[in-house]
Motif scaffolding. Sequence first.
Motif, PDB file in Angstrom:
ATOM      1  N   THR A 204     -12.446  17.061 119.270  1.00 32.34           N
ATOM      2  CA  THR A 204     -13.551  17.701 119.968  1.00 32.34           C
ATOM      3  C   THR A 204     -12.976  18.456 121.159  1.00 32.34           C
ATOM      4  OG1 THR A 204     -15.673  17.373 121.091  1.00 32.34           O
ATOM      5  CG2 THR A 204     -14.008  15.658 121.386  1.00 32.34           C
TER       6      THR A 204
ATOM      7  N   LYS B  91     -11.682  12.742 119.104  1.00 34.62           N
ATOM      8  CA  LYS B  91     -13.085  12.305 119.108  1.00 34.62           C
ATOM      9  C   LYS B  91     -13.230  10.962 118.401  1.00 34.62           C
ATOM     10  CE  LYS B  91     -17.741  13.652 117.681  1.00 34.62           C
ATOM     11  NZ  LYS B  91     -18.573  14.679 116.994  1.00 34.62           N
TER      12      LYS B  91
ATOM     13  N   HIS C 270     -14.689  18.782 123.940  1.00 35.72           N
ATOM     14  CA  HIS C 270     -15.322  18.306 125.167  1.00 35.72           C
ATOM     15  C   HIS C 270     -15.809  16.880 124.970  1.00 35.72           C
ATOM     16  CE1 HIS C 270     -17.763  18.335 128.812  1.00 35.72           C
ATOM     17  NE2 HIS C 270     -18.799  17.967 128.100  1.00 35.72           N
TER      18      HIS C 270
ATOM     19  N   LEU D 255     -17.382  24.434 120.139  1.00 33.66           N
ATOM     20  CA  LEU D 255     -18.383  24.960 121.062  1.00 33.66           C
ATOM     21  C   LEU D 255     -18.048  26.361 121.549  1.00 33.66           C
ATOM     22  CD1 LEU D 255     -18.971  21.673 123.093  1.00 33.66           C
ATOM     23  CD2 LEU D 255     -20.227  22.530 121.111  1.00 33.66           C
TER      24      LEU D 255
ATOM     25  N   ARG E 152     -25.164  25.706 122.677  1.00 29.06           N
ATOM     26  CA  ARG E 152     -23.733  25.989 122.717  1.00 29.06           C
ATOM     27  C   ARG E 152     -23.469  27.404 123.224  1.00 29.06           C
ATOM     28  NH1 ARG E 152     -22.526  24.133 118.025  1.00 29.06           N
ATOM     29  NH2 ARG E 152     -22.711  26.049 116.823  1.00 29.06           N
TER      30      ARG E 152
ATOM     31  N   SER F 221     -22.322  20.438 123.651  1.00 26.81           N
ATOM     32  CA  SER F 221     -23.107  19.969 122.508  1.00 26.81           C
ATOM     33  C   SER F 221     -24.555  19.739 122.933  1.00 26.81           C
ATOM     34  CB  SER F 221     -22.512  18.670 121.971  1.00 26.81           C
ATOM     35  OG  SER F 221     -22.676  17.626 122.915  1.00 26.81           O
TER      36      SER F 221
ATOM     37  N   ASN G 140     -10.197  13.224 113.994  1.00 23.37           N
ATOM     38  CA  ASN G 140     -11.234  14.194 114.312  1.00 23.37           C
ATOM     39  C   ASN G 140     -11.140  14.593 115.777  1.00 23.37           C
ATOM     40  OD1 ASN G 140     -12.492  14.065 111.675  1.00 23.37           O
ATOM     41  ND2 ASN G 140     -13.213  12.040 112.273  1.00 23.37           N
TER      42      ASN G 140
ATOM     43  N   SER H  21     -19.304  21.612 113.975  1.00 23.84           N
ATOM     44  CA  SER H  21     -20.311  21.159 114.942  1.00 23.84           C
ATOM     45  C   SER H  21     -19.725  20.858 116.311  1.00 23.84           C
ATOM     46  CB  SER H  21     -21.015  19.910 114.400  1.00 23.84           C
ATOM     47  OG  SER H  21     -20.073  18.865 114.157  1.00 23.84           O
ATOM     48  N   ASP H  22     -18.414  20.666 116.381  1.00 26.39           N
ATOM     49  CA  ASP H  22     -17.751  20.397 117.660  1.00 26.39           C
ATOM     50  C   ASP H  22     -17.018  21.610 118.207  1.00 26.39           C
ATOM     51  OD1 ASP H  22     -18.323  17.579 118.144  1.00 26.39           O
ATOM     52  OD2 ASP H  22     -17.155  17.209 116.329  1.00 26.39           O
TER      53      ASP H  22
ATOM     54  N   LEU I 162     -11.074  19.861 113.783  1.00 24.44           N
ATOM     55  CA  LEU I 162     -12.198  20.128 114.672  1.00 24.44           C
ATOM     56  C   LEU I 162     -13.358  20.588 113.796  1.00 24.44           C
ATOM     57  CD1 LEU I 162     -13.313  20.568 117.626  1.00 24.44           C
ATOM     58  CD2 LEU I 162     -12.584  22.952 117.352  1.00 24.44           C
ATOM     59  N   HIS I 163     -14.384  19.752 113.651  1.00 22.08           N
ATOM     60  CA  HIS I 163     -15.523  20.107 112.810  1.00 22.08           C
ATOM     61  C   HIS I 163     -16.288  21.276 113.421  1.00 22.08           C
ATOM     62  CE1 HIS I 163     -15.549  16.740 109.838  1.00 22.08           C
ATOM     63  NE2 HIS I 163     -14.793  16.182 110.772  1.00 22.08           N
TER      64      HIS I 163
END
Length: 284
Positions: A211, A200, A213, A186, A250, A256, A209, A183-184, A180-181
């Motif tokens: 996410t 994702k 959401h 949240l 966020r 996002s 990868n 940026s993802d 989970l990067h």
Amino acid sequence: MAELGKLNKLMVKHVMNMGATLDGGQLGDVLLPRRHMPDSLQPGSEIEVFIYLDTDDHPIATTETPKVMVGQCAYLKVVDVNKIGAFLDWGLPKDLLLPFAEQAKPLRPGMNKVVHVYIDKASKRITASARLDKHLLEENVSAGDGQGPFKPGDAFNVLFCGRSDLGYKAVINNTHLGLLHHSDALQNIMIGMSKKAYIKSISPEGKINLTLHIPNKQQLGDLAEQILAELQAGNGVSFLTDKSSPEEIRLKWHVSKGSYKKAIGALYKQRKIEILKDKIRLIE
């Protein structure tokens, strides 16, 4: 066929004062101690039990369900450390061994760790490993046929197991590792947290990868309604726009920036808001 480290339905052979003897097949007779026996247990009946090894390495049965079984991963607490390794609380009288060789970093009592549980080939004992990359796949392939079991949009309850510079590592389906990067992410992510996540994307190298959401039309509609309701309940103005930072969006809506822009864009097309340089405003 009875399996060590898993739940099994076994037939009762004998009932004695000390407990019941169960037919463990290739494991031989398995003792179910008296304290775990239901009063109605009779020879010839079946009972579901978990099988593990006692202190003498003999198979023993329990009607208690441990926190983790062979082939699974769990976040467990270290209760002791001695010369052979760390011992983890997995909900049974005999603690679960995590050998030093299976530790990425030294552990101390009171610490918690995500581990994978397996049968050690040499000792034949139920064993834990914190070296998840030794036991789980890091690419979108299956152990048997080489085909990828996952596709974008698939949903799973993942177990977050570590951090890296790129984001948070997570166990997927007890078989794979994904990422989970940042940026993802949240919301705040804690190691040991179990949470619903989505696939994702799959990189060309097969990396998975994640996410938290994946927006669809219904979800974006729900977000748009929430934004509209807040504008109506307040003064009709929000300073959170399509130019706001992803962090601000966020923090407020737990989505996002892309999802937020689509939601306010939908409200704009419906002529319910106007989007200005530094704010969005409700149209009366």
